[in-house]
Design an enzyme around this catalytic site. Structure first.
Site, PDB file in Angstrom:
ATOM      1  N   ASP A 132       0.862  -1.170   0.000  1.00 49.25           N
ATOM      2  CA  ASP A 132       0.000   0.000   0.000  1.00 49.25           C
ATOM      3  C   ASP A 132       0.910   1.235   0.000  1.00 49.25           C
ATOM      4  O   ASP A 132       2.140   1.134   0.128  1.00 49.25           O
ATOM      5  CB  ASP A 132      -0.954  -0.012   1.208  1.00 49.25           C
ATOM      6  CG  ASP A 132      -2.203   0.838   0.944  1.00 49.25           C
ATOM      7  OD1 ASP A 132      -2.152   1.695   0.030  1.00 49.25           O
ATOM      8  OD2 ASP A 132      -3.213   0.666   1.647  1.00 49.25           O
TER       9      ASP A 132
HETATM   10  C1  NOJ Z   1      -4.103   3.821   0.102  1.00 52.05           C
HETATM   11  C2  NOJ Z   1      -5.298   2.932   0.321  1.00 52.05           C
HETATM   12  O1  NOJ Z   1      -5.179   2.293   1.569  1.00 52.05           O
HETATM   13  C3  NOJ Z   1      -5.481   1.871  -0.755  1.00 52.05           C
HETATM   14  O2  NOJ Z   1      -6.737   1.280  -0.570  1.00 52.05           O
HETATM   15  C4  NOJ Z   1      -5.356   2.450  -2.119  1.00 52.05           C
HETATM   16  O3  NOJ Z   1      -5.519   1.432  -3.079  1.00 52.05           O
HETATM   17  C5  NOJ Z   1      -4.002   3.118  -2.266  1.00 52.05           C
HETATM   18  N1  NOJ Z   1      -3.880   4.171  -1.266  1.00 52.05           N
HETATM   19  C6  NOJ Z   1      -3.805   3.707  -3.659  1.00 52.05           C
HETATM   20  O4  NOJ Z   1      -4.646   4.774  -3.857  1.00 52.05           O
END
Ligand code: NOJ
Length: 720
Positions: free
Chosen positions: A262
């Site tokens: 993430d």
């Molecule tokens: C953070 C989020 O937790 C995740 O769900 C998302 O896919 C990513 N950012 C990318 O935007």
């Protein structure tokens, strides 16, 4: 024929590592991107730019085309970048938030909406979506409950698998086919105190039975990628957690797809206090099978050095590069790196009348009639309507994670009612704010006057859409600000009032429930929210959504969920409102929720006429057929989700008081009767025992139809 192994053999180590790096498209932005701005902030050099394997977030097909072209001109290997984005509940035409969509219990609807969003996203250049999000949740304080299907592991898995299939389409390599990424592995939704990013401590059996199955269901459905969660799970952050990432994911489940961290989750290993520096962080992530690093530069900066030091081998790197290139190949990027995305296609594809019609249907199917003392549906004959409350004429109803959807493109409740009833006099009064810290009551008198003068009142309340979603958690789950007081005044002035509720999570609305004649929960319904609300209020659509996450009476009951164990000292439903000394309960509140999982009313009157079991004993390889008959005792056609629950009465591990094992949504015409048949087999009875295996145990079980703590019929059977 493209030979990927040969391609990799011709790449330098730096080029290979580039494939493992993902940055935000803004690293390319600005005229002097090569020397200042986001590039420098990310610790990149101009050379790194042409090696980056994938990009996160970009504006539209025009930008995507420019970035891809520029990249391919600069990359001597001519390996296209892959463009990724979060297409969660629509790309440009937005449908209801996932928590609402799950409550439709309608996989076909989920597939239809997902397909539409895949085609729209593809026209804009999106090739991979960070969907499905299948985090199991029990605590409504957590803002990201809006992205999930709630507190039911089976339902989460079924809806996640449907999305995987629909994003792929018939051929993922063609226009409209997107690769998928299941997230956030694992148990991100178990954040302590419902506070985002907080630590998670869970026993293995709770993890295995409730939290892990939905990720596994998506893997079985062919999901392409997986994203480890931000949280610490039992002491170790997911991306560095070898039990999760190696033992369960790769060894037990055999996942061979691409793992992507993430956002800066690798970098955050330092903040968690697990890694001393970026190099160590990158080491833990790579060692545990994180293939792509999103928006931190540990791999770009340190992987080569670690290969030279013998910590990792170049063969290990090659294997990861191969996986990433194979994904690009499956996506058809080597044939067409743009996959048909262009401003013209985007213009033709997005926000069409057809797409709007689909999301309107979805919003109708997802709304949940929480309460109705008979005021709904309203007659269209009324002459004067008062629309009161902060959501009466508010475009901000599409919900968090609306990708490229725009609030201003949504239909407000006022617009929806107006276009349905063009000749009716509509008075709109906001009355008060929807923010928790804005308590101005000076517009109450105006609201009361409008209510008094109207034939009917539509009271539009809720919490702002940015009170849920990533990072948006609450400690109070009641209506923010002075909305309860507004409701009291308005309903006092005119009892012919229905409340429309807008929310991204279950709310603790006991006060409102005690005074409102009807409450129709719209969740965040998306682009066509106002039209759908009008359809439902005036009987052109019949509510059929169910809640898939319990609405508490009070925030102090959280986490509250239907599939809990009994405890040694439970209290009976009849004694719920009293304090039962030395029992498992509270002094100041009962244990029952305000609305249970599976609850949702209809304008039809569904009568469950009986449940029969084909036999009362089942062998381990046998099957029991359960038939349930439902009658629509009304003149209104409607839909009902028939829910089958199971309870294992005696087992070596305390079992939940109810577990949903099957469901079917049926349509019943006026005075129509249907019989639904379910097959119960032994695997449905399994649980994770103390020997760490999924087993069923012989003995007595019950099967029930109804929902959560409101069962209509219960029968016993035994497993021999
Ligand atoms: C953070 C989020 O937790 C995740 O769900 C998302 O896919 C990513 N950012 C990318 O935007």
């Amino acid at each position: 024929m493209l030979d990927l192994k040969k391609l990799i053999d011709g790449m330098t180590v730096e080029e290979k590592i580039g494939q493992l790096a993902q940055f935000n498209a803004n690293v390319f932005s600005g005229s002097d991107a090569d020397i200042t701005g986001p590039l420098v902030k990310n610790g990149l050099t101009g050379d790194d730019l042409y090696r980056i394997g994938s990009l996160l977030n970009f504006k539209d097909s025009k930008e995507m085309n420019e970035l891809q072209k520029r990249h391919l001109e600069g990359d001597r290997n001519k390996i296209p970048m892959v463009f990724m984005m979060d297409v969660i509940h629509g790309y440009r035409t937005i449908f209801p938030i996932p928590l609402a969509l799950g409550g439709s219990f309608d996989t076909e609807l989920v597939e239809e909406c997902t397909r539409m969003s895949a085609v729209e996203a593809s026209s804009a250049g999106v090739q991979v979506t960070f969907t499905p999000m299948v985090d199991y949740v029990r605590d409504a304080r957590w803002g990201r409950v809006m992205e999930t299907c709630g507190e039911e592991p089976i339902l989460n898995g079924i809806m996640g698998a449907a999305q995987v299939k629909a994003f792929h389409g018939e051929d993922m390599s063609k226009f409209g086919g997107l690769a998928t990424c299941v997230k956030h592995y694992a148990a991100y939704g178990g954040a302590e105190a419902g506070r985002d990013y907080n630590q998670v401590e869970l026993s293995e059996h709770i993890l295995r039975e409730f939290y892990l199955p939905a990720y596994k269901a998506c893997i079985d459905a062919g999901v392409d990628m997986l994203m480890p969660s931000f949280n610490v799970l039992n002491g170790v952050p997911a991306v560095a957690n070898s039990w999760l990432m190696k033992k369960v994911l790769r060894e037990e489940w055999g996942f061979e797809g691409v793992v992507i961290s993430d956002y800066d989750a690798v970098g955050e290993l330092i903040t968690h206090g697990i890694a001393a520096d970026k190099k160590e962080a990158a080491k833990y992530a790579f060692k545990n099978g994180c293939d792509i690093e999103m928006c931190s530069n540990g791999y770009i900066k340190h992987l080569k050095e670690m290969i030279e030091e013998g910590i990792f081998t170049e063969e290990q790197l090659d294997a990861v590069v191969l996986k990433i290139l194979e994904l690009k190949k499956r996506l058809g990027l080597f044939e067409d790196p743009y996959k048909g995305a262009s401003p013209e296609t985007e213009e033709k594809t997005c926000l069409t009348a057809e797409n709007r019609a689909l999301v309107r249907k979805a919003a109708n199917e997802c709304a949940v009639l929480l309460k109705n003392d008979g005021v709904l549906p309203f007659s269209k004959e009324h002459k004067k309507i008062a629309l009161i409350g902060p959501f009466a004429d508010n475009h901000n109803i599409i919900g968090f994670w609306s990708c490229c959807g725009k609030n201003e493109e949504s239909v407000t409740v006022k617009q929806g009612v107006q276009s349905k009833l063009p000749d009716v006099e509509i008075k709109v009064v906001k009355g008060c704010s929807d923010k928790w810290n804005e308590i101005d009551k000076s517009r109450f008198d105006e609201a009361v006057k409008a209510a008094r003068e109207a034939d009917i009142v539509i009271l539009c309340l809720g919490e702002p859409q940015n009170y849920s979603g990533e990072g948006n958690c609450r400690t109070d789950l009641d209506l923010p600000g002075v909305q309860n007081e507004l409701a009291e005044k308005v309903i006092g002035a005119n009892s012919n009032t229905a409340v429309l509720l807008f929310t991204g999570r279950p709310l603790a609305i006991s006060k409102l429930d005690s005074i409102a004649p009807a409450i129709l929960n719209m969740w965040f319904p998306g682009t066509e929210g106002g039209n759908a609300a009008a359809d439902l209020l005036f009987g052109d659509a019949n509510p059929s959504g169910k809640i898939t996450m319990t609405f508490p009476k009070s925030v102090g009951q959280c986490p509250i969920y239907y599939n809990h164990t009994n405890t040694g000292r439970p209290i009976s439903k009849q004694r719920d409102e009293m304090h039962n000394p030395y029992a498992s309960n509270y002094i100041d509140c009962g244990n029952l929720p305000l609305y249970s999982f599976g609850h949702g009313l209809s304008y039809s009157n569904f009568v469950y006429e009986g449940m029969t079991l084909s036999k009362k004993e089942m062998n381990i390889d046998g099957e029991i057929k359960v038939t349930v008959t439902v009658y629509n005792d009304s003149d209104i056609a409607g839909k009902e989700t028939v829910q089958l629950y199971m309870r294992d009465l005696v087992a070596s591990t305390a079992r939940p008081v109810q577990q949903l094992i099957a469901f079917e949504k049926i349509t019943l015409g006026p005075k129509e009767r249907k019989t639904v048949e379910f097959a119960v087999t032994e695997p449905m009875l399994r649980f994770w025992n103390s020997e760490n295996e999924f087993v069923s145990e012989k003995g007595e079980f019950t099967l029930s139809v109804g929902y959560a703590d409101n069962m209509y019929y219960t029968e016993r059977f035994s497993l021999k």
